[in-house]
Design a protein around this motif. Structure first.
Motif, short mmCIF file in Angstrom:
data_model
loop_
_atom_site.label_atom_id
_atom_site.label_comp_id
_atom_site.label_asym_id
_atom_site.label_seq_id
_atom_site.Cartn_x
_atom_site.Cartn_y
_atom_site.Cartn_z
N VAL A 1 0.84 -1.19 0.00
CA VAL A 1 0.00 0.00 0.00
C VAL A 1 0.88 1.24 0.00
N ASP A 2 0.29 2.37 -0.35
CA ASP A 2 1.06 3.59 -0.56
C ASP A 2 1.22 4.48 0.66
N SER A 3 0.39 4.31 1.69
CA SER A 3 0.44 5.24 2.81
C SER A 3 0.07 4.55 4.12
N ILE A 4 0.39 5.20 5.21
CA ILE A 4 0.04 4.67 6.53
C ILE A 4 -1.48 4.67 6.72
N THR A 5 -2.17 5.58 6.05
CA THR A 5 -3.63 5.60 6.09
C THR A 5 -4.18 4.32 5.47
N GLU A 6 -3.57 3.89 4.36
CA GLU A 6 -4.01 2.64 3.72
C GLU A 6 -3.65 1.43 4.57
N VAL A 7 -2.53 1.50 5.31
CA VAL A 7 -2.18 0.43 6.25
C VAL A 7 -3.29 0.31 7.29
N ARG A 8 -3.70 1.44 7.87
CA ARG A 8 -4.75 1.46 8.88
C ARG A 8 -6.03 0.86 8.32
N VAL B 1 3.81 -5.20 9.38
CA VAL B 1 3.99 -4.03 8.51
C VAL B 1 5.49 -3.80 8.27
N PHE B 2 5.87 -3.77 7.02
CA PHE B 2 7.26 -3.55 6.62
C PHE B 2 7.34 -2.26 5.82
N LEU B 3 8.10 -1.29 6.31
CA LEU B 3 8.30 -0.04 5.58
C LEU B 3 9.30 -0.29 4.45
N LEU B 4 8.91 0.06 3.25
CA LEU B 4 9.78 -0.13 2.08
C LEU B 4 10.61 1.12 1.84
N PRO B 5 11.79 0.96 1.23
CA PRO B 5 12.66 2.12 0.98
C PRO B 5 12.01 3.23 0.18
N ASN B 6 11.02 2.91 -0.66
CA ASN B 6 10.38 3.95 -1.48
C ASN B 6 9.23 4.65 -0.75
N GLY B 7 9.01 4.30 0.54
CA GLY B 7 7.96 4.94 1.33
C GLY B 7 6.65 4.19 1.35
N GLN B 8 6.52 3.14 0.54
CA GLN B 8 5.33 2.31 0.58
C GLN B 8 5.44 1.35 1.76
N TYR B 9 4.37 0.58 1.96
CA TYR B 9 4.33 -0.40 3.06
C TYR B 9 3.93 -1.76 2.51
N LEU B 10 4.62 -2.79 2.99
CA LEU B 10 4.29 -4.18 2.68
C LEU B 10 3.59 -4.73 3.92
N ILE B 11 2.41 -5.32 3.72
CA ILE B 11 1.68 -5.93 4.82
C ILE B 11 1.64 -7.43 4.58
N VAL B 12 2.18 -8.19 5.56
CA VAL B 12 2.27 -9.64 5.46
C VAL B 12 1.51 -10.22 6.65
N GLU B 13 0.47 -10.96 6.37
CA GLU B 13 -0.27 -11.59 7.46
C GLU B 13 0.33 -12.97 7.70
N GLY B 14 0.86 -13.18 8.90
CA GLY B 14 1.54 -14.43 9.24
C GLY B 14 0.63 -15.46 9.60
#
Length: 87
Positions: free
Chosen positions: A43-50, A74-87
Motif C-alpha cells: 500500500v502507498d500510505s500509513i492511512t491505507e495500512v490502517r 507491517v514492513f516499511l519499504l525504501p520507497n515509502g510504501q508499506y508491505l503488509i504480510v499476514e503471518g
C-alpha cells in the motif's frame, strides 16, 4: 498473482524476523513465493495500512502512526510504501 518489486522482496527477506521466529524464506525466490502464497499487500500510505488492518479485523482504533509502523506485519519499504504480510 501479485507482482512484488525487488526492493519489496529484499526488504521482506532481510526483515522477516520481525514477524516470524524462524525464517520462512532463505532466498529471493523463496521470499517471492511466500509473499505470493500469503497474498501480501503493498500500500502507498500509513492511512491505507490502517484501512487494510481494520478491514482485516485488527483493532487499530487509537493506534498512532508510529504504532502502526511498528506492527510486526507491517514492513516499511525504501520507497515509502508499506508491505503488509499476514503471518
Amino acid at each position: 498473482m501479485n507482482e512484488y518489486s525487488e526492493e519489496c522482496i529484499y526488504t521482506f527477506l532481510k526483515n522477516q524476523g520481525q514477524l516470524f521466529d524462524q525464517p520462512v524464506a532463505e532466498s529471493y525466490g523463496e521470499a517471492e513465493a511466500f509473499l505470493e502464497d500469503c497474498m501480501a499487500v503493498v500500500v502507498d500510505s500509513i492511512t491505507e495500512v490502517r484501512e487494510y488492518l481494520d478491514q482485516s479485523g485488527m483493532d487499530v482504533e487509537g493506534m498512532s502512526k508510529a504504532e502502526l509502523e511498528e506492527a510486526s506485519e507491517v514492513f516499511l519499504l525504501p520507497n515509502g510504501q508499506y508491505l503488509i504480510v499476514e503471518g
